[in-house]
Design a protein around this motif. Structure first.
Motif, PDB file in Angstrom:
ATOM      1  N   LYS A   1      30.000  33.427 -34.267  1.00  0.00           N
ATOM      2  CA  LYS A   1      30.739  32.856 -35.382  1.00  0.00           C
ATOM      3  C   LYS A   1      31.667  33.898 -35.998  1.00  0.00           C
ATOM      4  CE  LYS A   1      30.123  30.225 -39.639  1.00  0.00           C
ATOM      5  NZ  LYS A   1      29.145  29.642 -40.594  1.00  0.00           N
ATOM      6  N   GLN A   2      32.951  33.562 -36.079  1.00  0.00           N
ATOM      7  CA  GLN A   2      33.937  34.469 -36.657  1.00  0.00           C
ATOM      8  C   GLN A   2      34.003  34.290 -38.173  1.00  0.00           C
ATOM      9  OE1 GLN A   2      37.532  35.327 -33.750  1.00  0.00           O
ATOM     10  NE2 GLN A   2      37.554  33.211 -34.356  1.00  0.00           N
TER      11      GLN A   2
ATOM     12  N   ASN B   1      27.472  27.028 -27.672  1.00  0.00           N
ATOM     13  CA  ASN B   1      27.287  27.676 -28.970  1.00  0.00           C
ATOM     14  C   ASN B   1      26.482  28.966 -28.857  1.00  0.00           C
ATOM     15  OD1 ASN B   1      28.718  25.688 -30.340  1.00  0.00           O
ATOM     16  ND2 ASN B   1      26.884  24.400 -30.621  1.00  0.00           N
TER      17      ASN B   1
END
Length: 377
Positions: free
Chosen positions: A16-17, A11
């Protein structure tokens, strides 16, 4: 605990998209995803990204903002037609992080699918049937290229409408060369912004704007291939392509000139980690000493050594000539002179006088030879 730590590490490197906004008037393309998995499915173009849905209903979302480079490679000289995306940040597919994802269709397999009833008769084809088969393949390639091109154009249109910057590069097949960026030899092709291998796994993409200099290693006439090292502008990263045929060197240099990338060459392979560490340690000194000029000094030093060897060879030749001239004795010069003078005056003497003088000369020569043997004994 190990599983939790592994997920946390994954992560950290995953950005993050943004969530894909579904467009009802979506453009779709039936494709397979990255060749290793070979998952058939449907690729959809939406307002802010792409969504791939496999036959098992697995979904892969790719935001336009996360696409660094887009490529469209027709199947004119290849077995597949493809669209390929090189990403700014990794995405997770299954349990794997990837920053290159590809969607493609094979031209040859579709020919077989469309001609299933005749596959069993392939071995018994006559010349006319072979020509018909080749014509069907050409028509199919044209259709596949047109279908993928329409899809690529639709993505470009959506990106333009929604203020995203995304352009598709097409590899230049006429500038292609072969080399080994990983373990195997693959076909490498330049594009406007990159150098890529999109047809063999693992994929290979270098962004030209990230490159500071290209250095050719092991460039010697006695070696059939050479290596090519890309040094990045961060002065940390390098990428190497090995075993490039030597006949490709001039074409690669011409291409680097066209894209305005500095290059140099040498006969040895360099250990780049300490070289770049020294540059980073004192960058001002690196600039004051001529920057990358030290990469060219390697070649000039070798040329100087070659010239010194040549001059030494020439001197030794002069010495041989001088010593060979000293080997002539005064007696030999006298003999030559006497012989010459005898020939010169022979025209004014009778035959008897000439025979007498020749006999005397032979007698003197015999006496000299006897004296020389006596000195040696």
């Amino acid at each position: 605990m190990k599983q939790v730590e592994r997920e946390r590490e994954q992560n950290i490197s995953l950005a993050k998209q943004e969530q894909i906004i579904i467009n009802k008037g979506k453009r779709i393309l039936i494709v397979r995803t990255s060749r290793r998995e070979e998952q058939p499915g449907v690729l959809e173009a939406h307002n802010n990204g792409l969504r791939f849905t496999s036959q098992q209903n697995d979904k892969i979302d790719i935001a336009y903002s996360n696409i660094k480079h887009g490529f469209f490679q027709p199947c004119d000289d290849e077995l597949i037609v493809l669209v390929h995306f090189n990403l700014h940040n990794n995405i997770l597919i299954g349990n794997k992080k990837v920053n290159n994802i590809q969607f493609y269709q094979e031209a040859g397999s579709l020919v077989d699918d469309l001609d299933t009833n005749k596959r069993k008769k392939f071995m018994n084809m006559n010349e006319q049937e072979e020509l018909e088969q080749e014509e069907r393949e050409r028509e199919l390639r044209v259709k596949l290229n047109a279908r993928f091109k329409r899809f690529v154009d639709s993505i470009s249109e959506l990106c333009s409408q929604n203020k995203y910057s995304l352009e598709f590069d097409i590899p230049y097949n006429d500038l292609a060369f072969y080399g080994a960026p990983n373990k195997g030899i693959v076909k490498l092709m330049p594009t406007v912004n990159c150098l890529v291998n999109l047809t063999e796994f693992p994929f290979f993409v270098i962004t030209l704007d990230d490159v500071e200099i290209v250095h050719f290693e092991r460039v010697q006439f006695s070696i059939k291939n050479f290596d090519m090292v890309f040094v990045y502008k961060d002065f940390h990263t390098t990428k190497r392509i090995c075993s490039i045929p030597r006949e490709s060197l001039d074409n690669i240099k011409d291409w680097l000139d066209q894209v305005d990338i500095l290059f140099s060459e040498g006969v040895m392979s360099l250990n780049w980690n300490p070289v770049l560490a020294e540059i980073r340690f004192d960058f001002k000194k690196f600039l004051e000493e001529g920057g990358w000029a030290f990469l060219r000094d390697d070649k000039s030093d070798n040329n100087e050594e070659d010239s010194e060897d040549d001059s030494a060879f020439e001197v030794s030749g002069d010495v041989v000539e001088e010593s060979s001239e000293d080997d002539y004795s005064d007696e030999d010069e006298e003999d030559d002179t006497s012989e010459y003078s005898d020939e010169e005056v022979s025209e004014n003497l009778s035959w008897d006088e000439q025979e007498r003088r020749a006999a005397e000369a032979d007698k003197k020569h015999m006496q000299k030879q006897a004296l020389k043997r006596g000195h040696k004994d």
